[in-house]
Design an enzyme around this catalytic site. Structure first.
Site, mmCIF file in Angstrom:
data_model
loop_
_atom_site.group_PDB
_atom_site.id
_atom_site.type_symbol
_atom_site.label_atom_id
_atom_site.label_comp_id
_atom_site.label_asym_id
_atom_site.label_seq_id
_atom_site.Cartn_x
_atom_site.Cartn_y
_atom_site.Cartn_z
ATOM 1 N N ILE A 154 0.836 -1.204 0.000
ATOM 2 C CA ILE A 154 0.000 0.000 0.000
ATOM 3 C C ILE A 154 0.867 1.248 0.000
ATOM 4 O O ILE A 154 0.600 2.211 -0.731
ATOM 5 C CB ILE A 154 -0.952 -0.007 1.209
ATOM 6 C CG1 ILE A 154 -1.906 -1.194 1.122
ATOM 7 C CG2 ILE A 154 -1.740 1.303 1.283
ATOM 8 C CD1 ILE A 154 -2.780 -1.384 2.344
ATOM 9 N N ASP A 173 10.842 2.712 7.067
ATOM 10 C CA ASP A 173 10.387 1.336 7.218
ATOM 11 C C ASP A 173 11.550 0.504 7.733
ATOM 12 O O ASP A 173 12.708 0.933 7.681
ATOM 13 C CB ASP A 173 9.887 0.772 5.880
ATOM 14 C CG ASP A 173 8.830 -0.316 6.069
ATOM 15 O OD1 ASP A 173 8.905 -1.049 7.073
ATOM 16 O OD2 ASP A 173 7.930 -0.442 5.206
ATOM 17 N N PRO A 205 1.364 -1.686 9.880
ATOM 18 C CA PRO A 205 0.373 -2.457 10.640
ATOM 19 C C PRO A 205 0.358 -2.019 12.100
ATOM 20 O O PRO A 205 1.319 -1.415 12.587
ATOM 21 C CB PRO A 205 0.867 -3.897 10.501
ATOM 22 C CG PRO A 205 2.351 -3.755 10.313
ATOM 23 C CD PRO A 205 2.545 -2.496 9.508
ATOM 24 N N SER A 232 -4.698 3.357 7.822
ATOM 25 C CA SER A 232 -4.208 2.034 8.206
ATOM 26 C C SER A 232 -4.947 1.511 9.437
ATOM 27 O O SER A 232 -5.902 0.751 9.312
ATOM 28 C CB SER A 232 -2.698 2.088 8.474
ATOM 29 O OG SER A 232 -2.198 0.804 8.778
ATOM 30 N N ARG A 233 -4.517 1.895 10.624
ATOM 31 C CA ARG A 233 -5.171 1.489 11.864
ATOM 32 C C ARG A 233 -5.205 2.680 12.819
ATOM 33 O O ARG A 233 -4.223 3.425 12.937
ATOM 34 C CB ARG A 233 -4.428 0.319 12.525
ATOM 35 C CG ARG A 233 -4.593 -1.011 11.806
ATOM 36 C CD ARG A 233 -6.027 -1.516 11.896
ATOM 37 N NE ARG A 233 -6.203 -2.825 11.276
ATOM 38 C CZ ARG A 233 -6.560 -3.012 10.007
ATOM 39 N NH1 ARG A 233 -6.770 -1.946 9.233
ATOM 40 N NH2 ARG A 233 -6.713 -4.227 9.512
ATOM 41 N N ASP A 257 -9.320 7.809 8.201
ATOM 42 C CA ASP A 257 -10.300 6.789 7.841
ATOM 43 C C ASP A 257 -10.451 5.760 8.955
ATOM 44 O O ASP A 257 -11.301 4.884 8.870
ATOM 45 C CB ASP A 257 -9.883 6.083 6.542
ATOM 46 C CG ASP A 257 -10.931 5.100 6.058
ATOM 47 O OD1 ASP A 257 -12.107 5.493 5.956
ATOM 48 O OD2 ASP A 257 -10.584 3.923 5.791
ATOM 49 N N GLU A 262 -12.693 2.965 17.404
ATOM 50 C CA GLU A 262 -13.774 2.858 16.423
ATOM 51 C C GLU A 262 -14.695 1.663 16.657
ATOM 52 O O GLU A 262 -15.832 1.641 16.179
ATOM 53 C CB GLU A 262 -13.209 2.782 15.004
ATOM 54 C CG GLU A 262 -12.453 1.514 14.679
ATOM 55 C CD GLU A 262 -11.884 1.540 13.263
ATOM 56 O OE1 GLU A 262 -12.180 0.604 12.506
ATOM 57 O OE2 GLU A 262 -11.153 2.481 12.930
ATOM 58 N N HIS A 294 -13.671 3.979 8.029
ATOM 59 C CA HIS A 294 -12.915 2.768 7.677
ATOM 60 C C HIS A 294 -13.391 2.199 6.338
ATOM 61 O O HIS A 294 -13.678 1.006 6.205
ATOM 62 C CB HIS A 294 -13.059 1.715 8.783
ATOM 63 C CG HIS A 294 -11.891 0.775 8.857
ATOM 64 N ND1 HIS A 294 -11.361 0.333 10.046
ATOM 65 C CD2 HIS A 294 -11.152 0.199 7.884
ATOM 66 C CE1 HIS A 294 -10.347 -0.492 9.805
ATOM 67 N NE2 HIS A 294 -10.205 -0.580 8.496
#
Length: 332
Positions: A154, A173, A205, A232-233, A257, A262, A294
């Site tokens: 992504i 990363d 993640p 993502s989260r 998002d 949530e 989401h």
């Protein structure tokens, strides 16, 4: 075999039923799997869940006691599942390890441009026939710097779009993505990325090591006029700290998002209820913030791939095969 699918959206139901037709009977429910709803699963060998299911020890124990032997989660993330407990109970847990990365990357860019060009505010105004431009000033992306935290599939897709805009590229990363390097990405430490990026997008993640990867210190180290996007989260951002910075008038825009609290809110209609989450309610009041529910993954392409992978996961379980999607194999 009869399968019970929890948390099925209206758009998904006919797709799931069609995918399983002729293979297994499937019953689709719009409610999510929780401690309150788990009794419904009694007698179902296979249960399919969404990312907002609460698969803690109590729920897993109830499922196992009711005869469930396999859980097919319709998502890539699995931080909502207690895998250790599942292993002890002899449950097979499978997820969807891959679906269209473009669905999420394109939506992240949709959020970025929506807050940059004040699309929500402009749309609300023109519906009232107010055609002024006051307060709608945005910025060109070309020549500015995009910082991408997480450069997997992504993150790479997001980077390719940023490259198309003509942006400078910074990445962070654990391992470098050669495709991103070839696009001109420079890998730097997180602090340098946050200090120099005009647009920051999160694509890592949610793990114990990434919980609140954007906290008070990180937010303080960002440019005052930066744009922050999270598709993502929710747990990647300390939302309370973010609200504190927004109250100071910082950031050109924030597009979210996902939200760390949530569960029990997203995918549900709460429009007739009093808002109990004070942090989310405060977040919604800022004119430079856009919150969606989401939906980044929610395209025909990605949902189709998720359902197809779920069908394959159930078939693999029935045949006793172990695939890359299996997180916890059944105990013989």
């Amino acid at each position: 075999m009869e399968i019970l699918a929890f948390g099925v959206q209206a758009d998904e139901k006919p797709l799931i039923e069609k995918a399983f037709a002729g293979l297994h009977d499937v019953r689709c429910l719009d409610v999510f799997l929780t401690r309150d709803t788990v009794p419904i699963a009694a007698g179902y060998e296979v249960v399919s869940t969404s990312v907002n299911a609460a698969l803690d020890a109590q729920v897993l124990q109830s499922l196992a006691a009711g005869g469930t032997r396999m859980i097919a989660q319709r998502s890539t993330g699995f931080n909502n599942i207690d895998l250790d407990v599942a292993a002890r109970l002899g449950l097979t847990i499978a997820r969807v390890s891959y679906y269209s990365p473009y669905s999420v990357a394109e939506f992240a860019w949709t959020l970025a441009m929506a807050v940059n060009r004040r699309i929500v505010r402009a749309s609300n105004r023109t519906r009232d026939f107010d055609f002024r431009l006051d307060g709608l000033l945005g910025r060109d992306m070309r020549g500015r710097t995009a910082g991408i935290l997480g450069t997997g599939k992504i993150g790479e897709a997001f980077t390719r779009i940023a490259h198309g805009f003509g942006m400078n590229l910074l990445g962070w990363d654990a391992a470098q993505n050669q495709a991103c390097v070839e696009l001109g990405m420079k890998y730097v430490d997180k602090e340098e990325l946050l200090a120099n990026a005009d647009l920051i997008s999160l694509h890592v993640p949610l793990l114990p090591s990434t919980q609140h990867i954007i906290g008070r210190r990180e937010l303080a180290g960002m440019k005052d006029d930066a744009i922050l996007v999270n598709s993502s989260r929710g747990g990647l951002i300390d939302t309370d700290a973010l609200v504190g910075e927004l109250r100071k008038g910082r950031f050109a825009g924030v597009g979210l998002d996902v939200y760390e609290a949530e569960a029990g809110l997203f995918f549900l209609d709460k429009s007739l209820e009093a808002v109990q989450d004070d942090i989310l309610a405060r977040l919604m009041t800022f004119p430079n913030v856009v919150v969606t529910s989401h939906q980044a993954y929610y395209t025909q392409d990605a949902v189709g791939q998720i359902i197809a992978a779920t069908v394959d996961n159930v078939a693999a379980y029935a045949a006793g095969r172990h695939t890359e999607n299996v997180l916890v194999p059944a105990v013989p």
